[in-house]
Design a protein around this motif. Structure first.
Motif, mmCIF file in Angstrom:
data_model
loop_
_atom_site.group_PDB
_atom_site.id
_atom_site.type_symbol
_atom_site.label_atom_id
_atom_site.label_comp_id
_atom_site.label_asym_id
_atom_site.label_seq_id
_atom_site.Cartn_x
_atom_site.Cartn_y
_atom_site.Cartn_z
ATOM 1 N N SER A 273 -0.934 -8.252 17.158
ATOM 2 C CA SER A 273 -0.802 -8.561 18.577
ATOM 3 C C SER A 273 0.502 -9.282 18.885
ATOM 4 C CB SER A 273 -1.983 -9.419 19.050
ATOM 5 O OG SER A 273 -2.049 -10.628 18.309
ATOM 6 N N ASP A 274 1.228 -9.707 17.856
ATOM 7 C CA ASP A 274 2.445 -10.493 18.029
ATOM 8 C C ASP A 274 3.677 -9.599 17.867
ATOM 9 O OD1 ASP A 274 4.700 -12.206 17.633
ATOM 10 O OD2 ASP A 274 3.358 -13.840 17.050
ATOM 11 N N PRO A 275 4.467 -9.407 18.925
ATOM 12 C CA PRO A 275 5.631 -8.517 18.822
ATOM 13 C C PRO A 275 6.696 -9.017 17.852
ATOM 14 C CG PRO A 275 5.625 -9.689 20.930
ATOM 15 C CD PRO A 275 4.298 -9.948 20.290
ATOM 16 N N ARG A 276 6.787 -10.334 17.648
ATOM 17 C CA ARG A 276 7.779 -10.864 16.704
ATOM 18 C C ARG A 276 7.432 -10.454 15.278
ATOM 19 N NH1 ARG A 276 7.904 -15.657 13.907
ATOM 20 N NH2 ARG A 276 6.213 -16.507 15.187
ATOM 21 N N TYR A 277 6.157 -10.567 14.923
ATOM 22 C CA TYR A 277 5.745 -10.131 13.591
ATOM 23 C C TYR A 277 5.992 -8.641 13.400
ATOM 24 C CZ TYR A 277 3.368 -14.626 12.821
ATOM 25 O OH TYR A 277 3.073 -15.950 12.646
ATOM 26 N N LEU A 278 5.739 -7.861 14.432
ATOM 27 C CA LEU A 278 5.947 -6.419 14.319
ATOM 28 C C LEU A 278 7.422 -6.084 14.142
ATOM 29 C CD1 LEU A 278 3.418 -5.168 17.000
ATOM 30 C CD2 LEU A 278 3.236 -4.875 14.522
ATOM 31 N N ALA A 279 8.293 -6.839 14.819
ATOM 32 C CA ALA A 279 9.736 -6.630 14.641
ATOM 33 C C ALA A 279 10.133 -6.938 13.198
ATOM 34 C CB ALA A 279 10.512 -7.506 15.621
ATOM 35 N N GLN A 280 9.556 -7.992 12.629
ATOM 36 C CA GLN A 280 9.820 -8.320 11.225
ATOM 37 C C GLN A 280 9.326 -7.202 10.312
ATOM 38 O OE1 GLN A 280 7.801 -12.057 10.722
ATOM 39 N NE2 GLN A 280 9.333 -13.241 11.854
ATOM 40 N N ALA A 281 8.127 -6.714 10.577
ATOM 41 C CA ALA A 281 7.539 -5.670 9.736
ATOM 42 C C ALA A 281 8.364 -4.387 9.786
ATOM 43 C CB ALA A 281 6.103 -5.407 10.163
ATOM 44 N N ARG A 282 8.793 -4.012 10.969
ATOM 45 C CA ARG A 282 9.601 -2.797 11.095
ATOM 46 C C ARG A 282 10.923 -2.950 10.334
ATOM 47 N NH1 ARG A 282 7.590 -3.042 16.721
ATOM 48 N NH2 ARG A 282 6.007 -1.401 16.957
ATOM 49 N N PHE A 283 11.505 -4.122 10.441
ATOM 50 C CA PHE A 283 12.762 -4.383 9.741
ATOM 51 C C PHE A 283 12.557 -4.312 8.228
ATOM 52 C CE2 PHE A 283 15.701 -7.435 7.739
ATOM 53 C CZ PHE A 283 16.923 -6.890 8.113
ATOM 54 N N ALA A 284 11.501 -4.941 7.747
ATOM 55 C CA ALA A 284 11.219 -4.951 6.306
ATOM 56 C C ALA A 284 10.970 -3.540 5.782
ATOM 57 C CB ALA A 284 10.019 -5.843 6.016
ATOM 58 N N ALA A 285 10.212 -2.741 6.535
ATOM 59 C CA ALA A 285 9.935 -1.367 6.115
ATOM 60 C C ALA A 285 11.209 -0.528 6.109
ATOM 61 C CB ALA A 285 8.882 -0.752 7.034
ATOM 62 N N GLU A 286 12.018 -0.719 7.134
ATOM 63 C CA GLU A 286 13.278 0.021 7.226
ATOM 64 C C GLU A 286 14.193 -0.318 6.053
ATOM 65 O OE1 GLU A 286 17.173 -0.887 9.754
ATOM 66 O OE2 GLU A 286 15.495 -0.298 11.029
ATOM 67 N N GLN A 287 14.307 -1.601 5.734
ATOM 68 C CA GLN A 287 15.169 -2.023 4.635
ATOM 69 C C GLN A 287 14.631 -1.570 3.277
ATOM 70 O OE1 GLN A 287 18.219 -3.642 4.911
ATOM 71 N NE2 GLN A 287 17.943 -3.160 7.077
ATOM 72 N N SER A 288 13.310 -1.378 3.200
ATOM 73 C CA SER A 288 12.691 -0.927 1.949
ATOM 74 C C SER A 288 12.656 0.587 1.832
ATOM 75 C CB SER A 288 11.258 -1.482 1.847
ATOM 76 O OG SER A 288 11.259 -2.894 1.892
ATOM 77 N N GLY A 289 13.024 1.279 2.900
ATOM 78 C CA GLY A 289 13.004 2.735 2.886
ATOM 79 C C GLY A 289 11.606 3.315 2.877
ATOM 80 N N LEU A 290 10.641 2.585 3.469
ATOM 81 C CA LEU A 290 9.258 3.026 3.482
ATOM 82 C C LEU A 290 8.841 3.393 4.898
ATOM 83 C CD1 LEU A 290 7.764 0.309 1.099
ATOM 84 C CD2 LEU A 290 8.328 2.680 0.530
ATOM 85 N N GLU A 291 8.150 4.525 5.020
ATOM 86 C CA GLU A 291 7.725 5.009 6.329
ATOM 87 C C GLU A 291 6.336 4.463 6.656
ATOM 88 O OE1 GLU A 291 6.898 9.200 8.747
ATOM 89 O OE2 GLU A 291 7.936 9.218 6.808
ATOM 90 N N MET B 14 0.829 -1.204 0.000
ATOM 91 C CA MET B 14 0.000 0.000 0.000
ATOM 92 C C MET B 14 0.867 1.260 0.000
ATOM 93 S SD MET B 14 -2.957 -1.265 -0.281
ATOM 94 C CE MET B 14 -2.124 -2.636 -1.125
ATOM 95 N N LYS B 15 1.971 1.211 0.722
ATOM 96 C CA LYS B 15 2.876 2.363 0.719
ATOM 97 C C LYS B 15 3.515 2.529 -0.652
ATOM 98 C CE LYS B 15 4.500 5.777 3.102
ATOM 99 N NZ LYS B 15 3.607 6.818 3.642
ATOM 100 N N ARG B 16 3.815 1.428 -1.315
ATOM 101 C CA ARG B 16 4.384 1.505 -2.672
ATOM 102 C C ARG B 16 3.382 2.087 -3.659
ATOM 103 N NH1 ARG B 16 6.534 -4.103 -1.373
ATOM 104 N NH2 ARG B 16 8.704 -3.756 -0.768
ATOM 105 N N ARG B 17 2.100 1.969 -3.345
ATOM 106 C CA ARG B 17 1.070 2.563 -4.210
ATOM 107 C C ARG B 17 0.818 4.029 -3.870
ATOM 108 N NH1 ARG B 17 -3.502 -1.672 -6.344
ATOM 109 N NH2 ARG B 17 -2.066 -3.362 -6.852
ATOM 110 N N GLY B 18 1.614 4.565 -2.978
ATOM 111 C CA GLY B 18 1.557 5.995 -2.723
ATOM 112 C C GLY B 18 0.687 6.436 -1.576
#
Length: 253
Positions: free
Chosen positions: A89-107, A76-80
């Motif tokens: 609710s799962d902190p492990r998934y959120l850690a993965q998501a934050r990492f993926a967004a950071e590596q993709s340069g998406l806020e 969705m962020k890539r679509r602007g």
């Protein structure tokens, strides 16, 4: 011997440390779940219904409920989209998501909360994504009600595991209390309850057939705008057709 890791090796190490992953993402050329039992998930599923969403989400706000590692939030962020919020609710998934967004340069903003806590956001979103969550909930109708009341401003992309008959029956609006046979119809709306496990997952609680799923969505105030593939719906926020005020008393004790 030089033991220094290459950037790709270091990236792979960090991805492995965050695992196991349920979303197979491609981060810097490294797949996060290359051996996923469903295949290249959820990318291959996304190809079947991505066309029902606007290609250009400029200025739109998006809420991804049960975002997992953030595949849909990233798309969705890539679509602007102007603002994307992912909750899980799962902190492990959120850690993965934050990492993926950071590596993709998406806020993207990620917050730990359940669907039952969406009123805390105090915001309606142009698009809510609610994929693969409902059957993991003890209180599925409550979740749909809360999303309609507090989060969905316009559209919702929705998916839920379904089993049983896939036909949509023609039903009367009302039946006499003495009517029994209608409930024996294979296509009557049914919500199967899993007491222990389904697919070895103790969080699989309720699995609807197709008629029950669509009836639950309508009852919660959603209109089906598109049904691009089995289990996936694009919904519009509509009006609720049921009335609870001045309703006659039931037969409860």
């Amino acid at each position: 011997m030089d033991t220094a890791r290459t950037p790709k090796e270091e990236l792979g190490r960090r991805i492995e440390a965050l695992g196991p992953w349920f979303h197979n993402l491609r981060i810097g050329g490294v797949e996060t779940a290359p051996d996923h039992f469903l295949g290249d998930y959820p990318a291959f599923k996304w190809q079947g219904f991505r066309h029902v969403l606007p290609e250009d989400l400029t200025g739109k706000t998006v809420l991804d409920v049960g975002c997992n590692a953030g595949f849909y939030a990233l798309e969705m962020k890539r679509r602007g989209a102007a603002r994307v919020v992912g909750v899980d609710s799962d902190p492990r998934y959120l850690a993965q998501a934050r990492f993926a967004a950071e590596q993709s340069g998406l806020e993207i903003e990620f917050r730990q909360m359940s669907v039952y806590e969406v009123p805390k956001l105090q915001e309606r979103f142009d698009l809510v994504i609610f994929m693969g969550v409902l059957y993991h909930l003890r209180h599925p109708l409550l979740a749909l009600d809360l999303l309609w009341e507090h989060a969905v401003g316009d559209m919702m992309l929705f998916q839920c595991l379904q089993r049983g008959d896939e036909r949509i029956p023609e039903l009367s609006e009302n039946y006499d209390f003495a009517e029994w046979s209608v409930f024996d119809q294979p296509d009557y709306p049914k919500l199967f309850f899993v007491e222990e496990r389904y697919a070895s997952d103790p969080t699989n609680w309720f699995i609807p057939n197709t008629a029950a799923m669509e009836a639950m969505l309508r009852s919660s105030g959603f209109e089906i705008a598109a049904h691009p593939e089995r289990e996936v719906y694009l919904l519009k926020r509509g009006a609720r057709h049921y009335a609870v005020e001045n309703a006659p008393c039931g037969f409860g004790g």
